[in-house]
Design an enzyme around this catalytic site. Structure first.
Site, PDB file in Angstrom:
ATOM      1  N   GLY A  63      52.492  52.526 -12.073  1.00 23.51           N
ATOM      2  CA  GLY A  63      51.926  52.149 -13.373  1.00 23.51           C
ATOM      3  C   GLY A  63      51.299  53.268 -14.179  1.00 23.51           C
ATOM      4  O   GLY A  63      51.006  53.100 -15.362  1.00 23.51           O
ATOM      5  N   CYS A  73      50.450  41.956 -12.807  1.00 21.28           N
ATOM      6  CA  CYS A  73      50.860  42.984 -11.837  1.00 21.28           C
ATOM      7  C   CYS A  73      50.745  42.311 -10.485  1.00 21.28           C
ATOM      8  O   CYS A  73      49.760  41.607 -10.225  1.00 21.28           O
ATOM      9  CB  CYS A  73      49.928  44.188 -11.914  1.00 21.28           C
ATOM     10  SG  CYS A  73      50.057  45.325 -10.501  1.00 21.28           S
ATOM     11  N   CYS A  80      57.729  43.244  -8.882  1.00 25.38           N
ATOM     12  CA  CYS A  80      56.895  44.254  -9.534  1.00 25.38           C
ATOM     13  C   CYS A  80      57.153  44.157 -11.035  1.00 25.38           C
ATOM     14  O   CYS A  80      58.309  44.291 -11.463  1.00 25.38           O
ATOM     15  CB  CYS A  80      57.291  45.628  -9.002  1.00 25.38           C
ATOM     16  SG  CYS A  80      56.487  47.008  -9.836  1.00 25.38           S
TER      17      CYS A  80
HETATM   18  N1  DGL Z   1      52.892  45.894  -8.408  1.00 27.73           N
HETATM   19  C1  DGL Z   1      53.377  46.508  -9.575  1.00 27.73           C
HETATM   20  C2  DGL Z   1      53.445  45.571 -10.779  1.00 27.73           C
HETATM   21  O1  DGL Z   1      53.599  44.386 -10.595  1.00 27.73           O
HETATM   22  C3  DGL Z   1      52.999  47.915  -9.955  1.00 27.73           C
HETATM   23  C4  DGL Z   1      51.836  48.608  -9.392  1.00 27.73           C
HETATM   24  C5  DGL Z   1      51.953  50.111  -9.523  1.00 27.73           C
HETATM   25  O2  DGL Z   1      52.712  50.698  -8.762  1.00 27.73           O
HETATM   26  O3  DGL Z   1      51.298  50.689 -10.415  1.00 27.73           O
HETATM   27  O4  DGL Z   1      53.386  45.995 -11.891  1.00 27.73           O
END
Ligand code: DGL
Length: 257
Positions: free
Chosen positions: A40, A182, A70
């Site tokens: 992110g 997220c 994600c």
């Molecule tokens: N879990 C991820 C999402 O849903 C991203 C987290 C990351 O790697 O910054 O956006």
């Protein structure tokens, strides 16, 4: 049949937990891109390359369907993944549309938490422009939360302090819904529930994603003949991270009970 779940780290386990509950007769392969987590706060083109590389590793292991668990990776790479691979693919996006619809009656605002990259991409801007006619959606990037989660920092006091700081500029009486955009963030659902005023609903896209997965499996004729077995892999192949994924999955499954 094996359903692949992909995320930069352990966040997608919050979606896998929902799948294990709703679709227990599948087997699962969960992959974390440990070499590149977090996504992110990185450049879009770099993240796209990381996602393509990771999914090709999953394909080598053999999967019959893929959930891009994600929001950040989906925003950047789901179109290209669908061009390259013909298997059923489910992506995720912040649940802004249902939140705006649910909030209609109350006249209150919606606050979306997501990674900085998700919030700055055209896909998010297009989504909000499409569904937010009344201009009631605000967005707050929470990059530190991914780091906390990856460090298995679930201490209630530490996390409550963090959220208090992040939310200090907001008058929470104005808000009716917070969207967890997220997949790392649902790990903090209980902490948030305790500190937010009771009128604020907390929404994530996990149940909707698993419903879409279920419909897609049916449409693609993928049988439910598994036993809920979960295998793990990571791009960096670190044994300690395999343990971490198991711990985190147990933690998030308990949260959902
Ligand atoms: N879990 C991820 C999402 O849903 C991203 C987290 C990351 O790697 O910054 O956006």
């Amino acid at each position: 049949m094996t359903i692949g779940f992909f995320d930069s780290g352990i966040g997608g386990l919050s979606v896998l937990a929902e799948a294990l509950r709703r679709l227990p007769a599948q087997d699962y392969l969960y992959m974390a891109d440990t070499l590149h987590v977090p996504y992110g706060t990185k450049e879009k083109d770099d993240v796209k390359a990381y996602v393509m590389e990771s999914v090709s590793m999953m394909m080598e292991r053999g999967i019959d369907a893929l959930v891009v668990a994600c929001n950040t990776a989906t925003s950047i790479a789901v179109n290209e993944l669908r061009e390259v691979y013909s298997l059923p693919i489910v992506g995720m996006e912040p649940a802004v549309k249902p939140a705006v619809e649910m909030n209609h009656a109350t006249g209150k605002r919606v606050l979306v938490f997501a990674t900085p990259l998700t919030l700055q991409l055209p896909k998010y801007y297009a989504l909000v422009s499409r569904v937010d006619e009344g201009g009631i959606v605000d967005s707050l990037p929470l990059p530190e939360l991914v780091r906390y989660c990856e460090n298995l920092q679930f201490d209630k006091e530490v996390m409550a302090q963090y959220f208090h700081e992040k939310l200090s500029a907001y008058n929470l009486d104005d808000y009716g819904i917070i969207v967890l955009g997220c997949t790392h963030y649902p790990f903090y659902r209980n902490v948030l529930r305790e500190l937010l005023p009771p009128h604020i609903q907390i929404v994530d896209g996990n149940a909707g994603t698993v419903r879409r997965l279920s419909a897609l499996l049916t449409r693609s004729g993928i049988a439910h003949n598994g036993t809920g077995r979960v295998s793990f892999m990571s791009s960096g192949n670190e044994p300690a991270y395999l343990d971490k994924m198991q711990t985190a999955l147990a933690f998030v499954r308990e949260l959902n009970d």
